[in-house]
Design a protein around this motif. Structure first.
Motif, mmCIF file in Angstrom:
data_model
loop_
_atom_site.group_PDB
_atom_site.id
_atom_site.type_symbol
_atom_site.label_atom_id
_atom_site.label_comp_id
_atom_site.label_asym_id
_atom_site.label_seq_id
_atom_site.Cartn_x
_atom_site.Cartn_y
_atom_site.Cartn_z
ATOM 1 N N GLY A 145 35.849 42.903 48.721
ATOM 2 C CA GLY A 145 34.723 43.217 47.848
ATOM 3 C C GLY A 145 35.106 43.193 46.386
ATOM 4 N N CYS A 146 36.278 43.720 46.056
ATOM 5 C CA CYS A 146 36.738 43.715 44.655
ATOM 6 C C CYS A 146 36.987 42.292 44.165
ATOM 7 N N ILE A 147 37.511 41.429 45.038
ATOM 8 C CA ILE A 147 37.728 40.032 44.647
ATOM 9 C C ILE A 147 36.396 39.365 44.324
ATOM 10 N N LEU A 148 35.385 39.620 45.151
ATOM 11 C CA LEU A 148 34.063 39.055 44.884
ATOM 12 C C LEU A 148 33.507 39.565 43.559
ATOM 13 N N LEU A 149 33.686 40.857 43.271
ATOM 14 C CA LEU A 149 33.227 41.400 41.995
ATOM 15 C C LEU A 149 33.943 40.743 40.821
ATOM 16 N N LEU A 150 35.236 40.506 40.979
ATOM 17 C CA LEU A 150 35.994 39.853 39.905
ATOM 18 C C LEU A 150 35.549 38.410 39.710
ATOM 19 N N VAL A 151 35.267 37.703 40.820
ATOM 20 C CA VAL A 151 34.767 36.326 40.708
ATOM 21 C C VAL A 151 33.430 36.311 39.977
ATOM 22 N N GLY A 152 32.535 37.245 40.383
ATOM 23 C CA GLY A 152 31.250 37.336 39.699
ATOM 24 C C GLY A 152 31.418 37.655 38.225
ATOM 25 N N LEU A 153 32.362 38.561 37.901
ATOM 26 C CA LEU A 153 32.618 38.912 36.507
ATOM 27 C C LEU A 153 33.182 37.727 35.734
ATOM 28 N N GLY A 154 34.057 36.935 36.376
ATOM 29 C CA GLY A 154 34.624 35.762 35.713
ATOM 30 C C GLY A 154 33.560 34.724 35.390
ATOM 31 N N ILE A 155 32.654 34.478 36.362
ATOM 32 C CA ILE A 155 31.575 33.511 36.115
ATOM 33 C C ILE A 155 30.657 34.021 35.012
#
Length: 386
Positions: free
Chosen positions: A323-333
């Motif tokens: 879940g944290c990885i997905l949040l970081l990906v969303g934050l990066g985009i």
């Protein structure tokens, strides 16, 4: 004289105002025991009859078990609990089934089977005995669903005459009180890996002048609902996985830019719905796992070794990390999109271009939140209980 513990079989009939046919059925059952030299008893599980059925049953030699809780399943379960036989043969008290077929059911039980179903389609359905809607739609469809969902070999899933080992049936923790009890018995027998067999049987027209208790659409839906609720794979998991991957494939196809098929052009509007399918599919899949964990913990479903092995590797910590990885990906985009906006002086930008960034970013945020809180919820469901 034999004691009750030595009885071979209990012939069980659920009863609710069956005065017209009950005497005939009890006589037929008593004759089946006597003529075949089988030690047994006839039990009538009465659901509160007001037409004198109790007296008729007693006069004809049956034992009456009063059942205050209304319902087909409630009557049968009370009768099974009160039975003194090693085996139980159940059938309705409406003269539609021949209790003289008892020996063919007992022969299959003596071979080591735990549940023996009658099969009207391989036997005989007499004219007027089964409505066309039941014969050509209801029974075949529900039986096919049972075979697909639970790998049950029965071809006549809802035959009303069946026999079983009493101790095996009591061990299944049957709970439903209505007509869906017939489905629960077969489904739970399959999930518990009990041995099941079928024998040809004959269905005759209902001997009563009044309408039967069965209601086609209401009881058909109750059977279907039960089959779905006891199969989280088919109710949740498979639809969730299919929805997720259809949405993901469409999204990947549309992310680079608009796509044209013939005279149709698909752009960010279609991308929005595609990413919506991804979210819906993920949510349904979480429901699937939650239902499986809850069902196992509460005893509705048997433990699944494959499922348990998966949880040895996918636990709360793995879910939180994912879940944290997905949040970081969303934050990066999102950061990349803001940087583009900054380069344009925070002015107007092409909606088609920016939505291809902001929509995936928002989707990653939502999937990340789903993964984190879903992991906590599943861990809470999966906690060992005293």
């Amino acid at each position: 004289m034999q004691t009750m513990s030595e009885l071979a079989v209990t012939i069980l009939m659920p009863c609710l105002n069956e005065a017209e046919t009950l005497a005939f059925c009890v006589r037929q059952a008593v004759a089946a025991l006597r003529d075949n030299n089988i030690s047994g008893e006839v039990v009538v599980a009465d659901n509160g009859s007001t037409d004198g059925s109790q007296e008729i049953a007693t006069d004809e030699g049956a034992r009456v078990v009063p059942v205050p809780v209304r319902g087909y399943g409630a009557a049968l379960m009370a009768g099974i609990e009160a039975a003194h036989g090693k085996y139980v043969l159940m059938a309705d008290a409406d003269a539609s089934y021949d209790f003289g077929q008892l020996p063919r059911f007992l022969a299959k039980l003596e071979e080591g089977n735990d549940l023996v179903m009658g099969n009207r389609f391989s036997g005989e359905i007499k004219p007027g005995a089964m409505p066309p809607l039941h014969r050509y739609l209801g029974n075949p469809v529900l039986s096919a669903i049972g075979r697909i969902f639970f790998k049950i070999p029965a071809r006549d899933f809802h035959c009303g005459i069946r026999a079983f080992r009493r101790d095996a049936m009591l061990g299944l923790n049957l709970r439903t009180t209505g007509m869906e009890f017939a489905s629960e018995m077969v489904v739970k027998s399959s999930l518990a890996n009990l041995r099941l067999a079928e024998v040809p049987t004959t269905l005759s027209p209902d001997g009563r002048s009044r309408a039967p208790h069965l209601r086609t659409w209401r009881d058909g839906w109750r059977h279907l609902r039960f089959l779905l609720l006891f199969s989280p794979r088919w109710l949740f998991l498979y639809p969730g996985i299919i929805t997720f991957f259809v949405g993901a494939l469409l999204s990947l196809w549309l992310l680079p830019g608009p796509q044209t098929v013939g005279r149709w052009t698909f752009d960010v509007d279609t991308l929005t719905y595609s990413l919506g399918l991804v979210l819906i599919g993920a949510h349904i899949s979480v429901f699937a796992v939650s239902a499986r964990v809850f069902g196992t913990q509460e005893g509705f479903l048997p433990p699944n070794p494959k499922f348990e092995r998966i949880f040895n590797y996918i636990n709360l910590e793995v879910g939180l990390i994912f879940g944290c990885i997905l949040l970081l990906v969303g934050l990066g985009i999102l950061g990349y999109a803001v940087n583009i906006w900054h380069g344009a002086g925070f002015g107007d930008l092409s909606p088609q271009r920016m939505l291809r960034l902001t929509l995936p970013s928002a989707t990653c945020f939502m999937l990340g939140v789903e993964a984190i809180f879903g992991s906590f919820f599943l861990s809470l469901l999966g906690m060992n209980r005293r």
